[in-house]
Design an enzyme around this catalytic site. Structure first.
Site, PDB file in Angstrom:
ATOM      1  N   GLU A   1       1.134   8.233  -7.675  1.00 49.07           N
ATOM      2  CA  GLU A   1       0.116   9.195  -7.250  1.00 49.07           C
ATOM      3  C   GLU A   1       0.725  10.594  -7.277  1.00 49.07           C
ATOM      4  O   GLU A   1       1.828  10.766  -6.773  1.00 49.07           O
ATOM      5  CB  GLU A   1      -0.377   8.894  -5.843  1.00 49.07           C
ATOM      6  CG  GLU A   1      -1.528   9.806  -5.459  1.00 49.07           C
ATOM      7  CD  GLU A   1      -2.062   9.564  -4.045  1.00 49.07           C
ATOM      8  OE1 GLU A   1      -1.508   8.733  -3.304  1.00 49.07           O
ATOM      9  OE2 GLU A   1      -3.031  10.243  -3.703  1.00 49.07           O
TER      10      GLU A   1
ATOM     11  N   HIS B   1      -0.554   4.720   8.697  1.00 40.96           N
ATOM     12  CA  HIS B   1      -1.284   5.468   7.667  1.00 40.96           C
ATOM     13  C   HIS B   1      -1.328   4.703   6.340  1.00 40.96           C
ATOM     14  O   HIS B   1      -2.400   4.485   5.777  1.00 40.96           O
ATOM     15  CB  HIS B   1      -0.624   6.835   7.486  1.00 40.96           C
ATOM     16  CG  HIS B   1      -1.288   7.710   6.467  1.00 40.96           C
ATOM     17  ND1 HIS B   1      -2.219   8.658   6.814  1.00 40.96           N
ATOM     18  CD2 HIS B   1      -1.168   7.771   5.120  1.00 40.96           C
ATOM     19  CE1 HIS B   1      -2.636   9.269   5.721  1.00 40.96           C
ATOM     20  NE2 HIS B   1      -2.010   8.755   4.676  1.00 40.96           N
ATOM     21  N   GLU B   2      -0.174   4.292   5.861  1.00 37.71           N
ATOM     22  CA  GLU B   2      -0.141   3.616   4.552  1.00 37.71           C
ATOM     23  C   GLU B   2      -0.852   2.263   4.617  1.00 37.71           C
ATOM     24  O   GLU B   2      -1.564   1.878   3.690  1.00 37.71           O
ATOM     25  CB  GLU B   2       1.295   3.449   4.052  1.00 37.71           C
ATOM     26  CG  GLU B   2       2.124   4.740   4.003  1.00 37.71           C
ATOM     27  CD  GLU B   2       1.447   5.915   3.308  1.00 37.71           C
ATOM     28  OE1 GLU B   2       0.634   5.687   2.389  1.00 37.71           O
ATOM     29  OE2 GLU B   2       1.722   7.064   3.704  1.00 37.71           O
TER      30      GLU B   2
ATOM     31  N   GLY C   1       6.067  11.566   2.328  1.00 38.48           N
ATOM     32  CA  GLY C   1       6.352  10.636   3.420  1.00 38.48           C
ATOM     33  C   GLY C   1       6.382   9.198   2.941  1.00 38.48           C
ATOM     34  O   GLY C   1       7.350   8.474   3.171  1.00 38.48           O
TER      35      GLY C   1
HETATM   36  N1  ARG Z   1      -1.023   8.944  -0.847  1.00 36.88           N
HETATM   37  C1  ARG Z   1       0.223   9.286  -0.210  1.00 36.88           C
HETATM   38  C2  ARG Z   1      -0.077   9.350   1.277  1.00 36.88           C
HETATM   39  O1  ARG Z   1      -0.667  10.241   1.782  1.00 36.88           O
HETATM   40  C3  ARG Z   1       0.801  10.563  -0.678  1.00 36.88           C
HETATM   41  C4  ARG Z   1       1.230  10.592  -2.111  1.00 36.88           C
HETATM   42  C5  ARG Z   1       1.479  11.946  -2.580  1.00 36.88           C
HETATM   43  N2  ARG Z   1       2.198  11.965  -3.791  1.00 36.88           N
HETATM   44  C6  ARG Z   1       2.573  13.068  -4.411  1.00 36.88           C
HETATM   45  N3  ARG Z   1       3.330  12.979  -5.442  1.00 36.88           N
HETATM   46  N4  ARG Z   1       2.218  14.236  -3.986  1.00 36.88           N
HETATM   47  O2  ARG Z   1       0.136   8.450   1.969  1.00 36.88           O
HETATM   48 ZN    ZN Z   2      -2.347   9.091   2.694  1.00 40.16          ZN
END
Ligand code: ARG
Ligand code: ZN
Length: 894
Positions: free
Chosen positions: A120, A295-296, A259
């Site tokens: 991501e 969160h995850e 994070g």
């Molecule tokens: N989805 C992830 C989270 O908020 C964050 C990933 C962000 N990645 C990045 N390369 N900016 O839990």
């Molecule tokens: Zn997230």
């Protein structure tokens, strides 16, 4: 190139199945990607299959088993287009990448000798050519092959096969039963240890939960695994959401940009949010781990089962998931407490979240990077993982919770999943599900005005006017909102008109003795009325109010706005002593302290002597000695507002003057309340075995706050207390608090000796070494020169994001005196480090670049060198898209 939300086009193909095979080796990993593609019925027969790819070497392309002739594909730097495909085909692409040379930490990379991925938002294209966008969802089957040096081989879903190959390598196969966008793909390979447990889900299925980390760190994963179990239970209980996999894995890695990441069934975490024990982790670390694990995990439903149609919708999953993790933490903190204690614990969590919002998101919303929680455009999506999308996004979800109530919000969530499970959707789809409940609850109303939170940026100001008619015993409250264009909105010109927001505004009224007045509102009698402001200005009338009341405004921070009301200092003192809403009570004290510090900063700028208002000291004394307040709450109530928050209140920001003013007040409080602080220090010891639970953590917070005041005041014996605490500390929270007090305010040899001994003791633990750097980077006496010397330390490297954050970011963002030295040397240092980082890791460089966002609001003496530093960075050749976007917006939209 700028990408616009309005330009969204569906992808012309479905890719229902993907088979990936990896031959893993650090210097050349070969990836075979076989995908079933099907042209959508409404796509033209000539629609090309356009695939994204970056820093890949193409080995071969085949369609339905036959090599594709050169005229049937076009390869350019960042895409591969296949032409003239049949309506349905199997496309097989073989490519190579070089994980050992990947310092961006996006895609496939090596850390500590092991392989990890981060996809991501757009990292998958660094692994193979693919339709790298969240609305293309596929089922994945993954084969991993590697030498026995990499004994643990993980990917998403279930392990379906495992064998040894004739060449001595290991091979495993993983299958993820759920269709997913490629940003949720993950693999991990290497030498890892793990801790695991099996739990039964609500419906009675056994699921395996595992936490993987470096060999030797298995003693530090208990808290993370326990947190995972709590998160799983909480989502079942509060939202009726169950884990949908047989196996759920968390892996810790030391090199990580953010994070953590919610890859389906295989979450990858920054080690800082996994590893903890009493000796090496602080109370804040424990809290952070629980929150990020939650969160995850919660993303499994809000993000993975229902995902985003495009990256403009990022807040769909992030705002909602932050709201969920905040509520999870609040419930954990209040767990097992009786009602009043639980309310206080929840208020503490709310206060911490609002403090973070004001320190990070309010400045963002007032600066050149201001954007709505659902941006209209971006140049680099990696720059939009922001406090606005995350934290303000969570506030926007929280307002919907406030408007619908807990049961209504739950009904809206159920409806959201009923409509959209398995889909890639938009923020509008979420609001529509909530609205379906809201309109049933409130016939004749809807959320059409509320939706503006998704498309307008900026923090609205709500001005409150209170009129009291003694003869009629009537109080009239008038709310007026304003939110002028910010950032890129200003570019739209004078004809750009922002419409009013839908603002749920919680209010109470107190009499002059501090007692709550009963309010008649919408057919109920209540102590807190929820006013729904949907127009520019509206009035509410409260009857039967004998004397002019004191208003308690924006209780529980019911909306992300700035309140303007001219309380007298006496009224603030009254609210601080009596407001029945613990959040608003805290707020009153903070407002009083803010006025004090701003007045001191002005006095400093004018060269007058600094003096604290005795009424303010009395207010602080009352909070410090109120036996009805628990320690955690008092630690928040007595904390002086941060320099970041204070800066937002200055017409022209002058960080060194603010720092001097704030330090003066801290020392003055320490001097005038020495006996009370001493008493708080003694009364809040936490002997015995360490526990990160909220009650002992709250005691430590108050005790260590007291110590910092006593040290700042130079009180006799304070240093002895600090040295003693440092020597006897049974946990990292106390060690760090004592060391910090000594470094910032201590005298003689002891502080430097302790610092050196601390490093020697912990040199093999990277997370503690980060703390060691961070403490020095933010210390009051640290200059650019000191920061440069620290960079020469053998343990320093720019390549590890945690280390760069500990030293460079701490200095640039958290050291007002060093960074904002009038000679401009801090800004020159910043420019150098942005460029150095940009050559390694553009995403991290762009984060550092943002340190100068609000340069145009600083005092002229600082503004000029800041602008020059920004210009110097912008002029640098070969700048990444990430940094380019930040510095050009800073210069253009300031
Ligand atoms: N989805 C992830 C989270 O908020 C964050 C990933 C962000 N990645 C990045 N390369 N900016 O839990
Ligand atoms: Zn997230």
């Amino acid at each position: 190139v700028t990408v616009y939300r309005k330009d969204y086009q569906p992808y012309p193909y479905d890719i229902p199945e993907v088979a990936l095979a990896f031959d893993l080796a650090p210097d050349a990993t070969e990836v075979r990607c076989a995908m079933q593609v099907r042209r959508k019925p409404d796509a033209g027969a000539d629609a090309a299959l356009v695939l994204d790819g970056e820093e890949l070497e193409l080995v071969s392309v085949a369609v339905d088993g036959a090599a594709l002739p050169a005229e049937r594909y076009r390869l350019s730097e960042r895409r591969l287009e296949l032409l003239g495909l049949p309506a349905s085909a199997t496309v097989e692409i073989v490519s190579r990448c070089k994980p050992s040379a990947n310092s961006t930490l996006m895609g496939l990379y090596v850390s500590g000798g092991n392989f990890f991925t981060q996809c991501e938002a757009e990292g998958f294209r660094r692994i193979t050519w693919f339709a790298d966008r969240p609305d293309v969802m596929s089922r994945y089957r993954v084969t991993l092959r590697a030498l026995p040096d990499y004994p643990v081989l993980l990917s998403n879903g279930n392990l379906v096969a495992s064998r040894q190959l004739p060449d001595g390598r290991n091979e495993v196969e993983w299958e993820d039963p759920f269709p997913k966008p490629c940003y949720l793909f993950a693999l991990v390979a290497g030498k890892l240890t793990h801790r695991e447990t099996t739990v039964k889900t609500a419906s009675g299925r056994d699921v395996l939960l595992q936490v993987y980390s470096d060999p030797g760190s298995e003693t530090k994963t208990e808290w993370a695994l326990d947190s995972l179990v709590r998160a799983l239970r909480w989502d079942e209980n509060r939202f009726g959401l169950e884990l949908d996999l047989d196996r759920f894995m968390v892996v810790a890695v030391h090199d990580f940009n953010m994070g953590a990441m919610e890859n389906k069934g295989l979450n990858i975490f920054n080690a800082a949010y996994v590893l903890a024990d009493a000796d090496t982790a602080t109370d804040a670390n424990y809290e952070g781990i629980e929150s990020v694990i939650g969160h995850e995990y919660f993303h499994n439903w809000t993000g993975n089962r229902v995902t985003c149609r495009d990256w403009f919708q990022l807040s769909l999953k992030e705002g909602l998931t932050v709201l969920r993790d905040q509520e999870f933490s609040a419930d954990m903190m209040a767990d097992g407490m009786e009602a009043a204690a639980a309310a206080s614990a929840r208020a503490v969590k709310r206060i911490d979240d609002v403090v973070a919002l004001r320190a990070a998101q309010f400045p963002e919303d007032a600066g050149p990077m201001a954007h709505p929680i659902r941006p209209e455009s971006y140049q680099e999506i990696g720059n939009f993982y922001t406090a606005t999308v995350y934290e303000k996004g969570a506030e926007v979800i929280r307002m919907q919770h406030t408007l619908l109530g807990e049961a209504g919000f739950r009904a809206g969530m159920d409806e959201y999943f009923r409509r959209h499970d398995g889909q890639a959707v938009t923020c509008d789809d979420f609001v529509a599900a909530m609205e379906s409940v809201y309109v049933r609850q409130h016939p004749g109303r809807d959320l059409s005005v509320f939706r503006r939170w998704y498309r307008q940026a900026g923090t609205p100001r709500v001005t409150v006017k209170l009129d009291h008619d003694a003869a009629a015993r009537r109080c009239t409250v008038t709310l007026t909102q304003a939110c002028p264009p910010v950032g890129v909105e200003k570019k739209a010109g004078a004809d750009y008109v922002k419409a009013p927001f839908h603002i749920p505004f919680a209010i109470g009224l107190l009499d002059r003795q501090g007692r709550a007045l009963p309010l008649r509102h919408e057919g109920n009698t209540t102590e807190t009325a929820l006013l729904e402001l949907t127009e520019q200005s509206q009035q509410w009338v409260f009857e039967d109010i004998a004397e002019r009341p004191v208003p308690s405004l924006l209780r529980d921070f019911s909306a992300p706005v700035i309140v303007e009301y001219g309380w007298t200092n006496e009224e603030l003192a009254l609210l601080s002593a009596h407001d029945g809403n613990p959040f608003a009570r805290w707020e009153a004290g903070q407002e009083f302290a803010t006025r004090q510090i701003l007045a001191l900063a002005e006095a400093r700028q004018a060269g007058r002597t600094l003096q604290a208002d005795p009424a303010f000291i009395d207010t602080w004394r009352a909070l410090l000695t109120d036996p009805a307040l628990d320690a955690a709450y008092r630690a928040r109530a007595l904390a002086l507002p941060s320099e970041k928050t204070l800066a937002e209140r200055m017409r022209q920001v002058d960080p060194p003057a603010l720092a001097v003013a704030r330090d003066f007040l801290r020392a003055e409080l320490g001097r005038q309340l020495a006996a009370e602080f001493r008493q708080a220090f003694e009364a809040n010891q936490t002997p015995g075995e360490y526990s990160p639970a909220p009650v002992p953590a709250g005691r430590r917070a108050l005790k260590n706050l007291a110590l910092s005041h006593l040290m700042a005041a130079g009180e006799t014996d304070a240093q002895r207390l600090a040295e003693q605490l440092y020597g006897q500390a049974g946990n990292m929270t106390d060690s760090m608090a004592a060391l910090s007090a000594l470094i910032n305010f201590g005298q003689g040899e002891f502080p430097q000796q302790a610092l050196a001994a601390f490093y020697d003791k912990w040199r093999d633990n990277p997370l503690v070494v980060d703390k060691w750097f961070a403490l020095q980077a933010s210390a009051r006496s640290t200059t650019v020169q000191t920061a440069r010397e620290l960079m020469q330390h053998p343990a320093f490297t720019l390549r590890n994001p945690n280390r760069a954050r500990a030293l460079i970011f701490q200095f640039c963002l958290n050291n007002a005196r060093g960074m904002h030295h009038p000679d401009g040397s801090g800004y020159a240092f910043w420019a150098e480090q942005v460029l150095a980082l940009d050559a390694l890791n553009p995403e991290i460089a762009a984060r550092l670049a943002r340190a100068l966002d609000n340069w145009s609001r600083f005092v002229p003496a600082l503004r000029a060198p800041m602008q020059a530093a920004l210009q110097r960075v912008r002029a640098h050749e070969g700048l990444s898209r990430n940094v380019q976007e930040i510095v050009s917006k800073a210069l253009e939209f300031a």
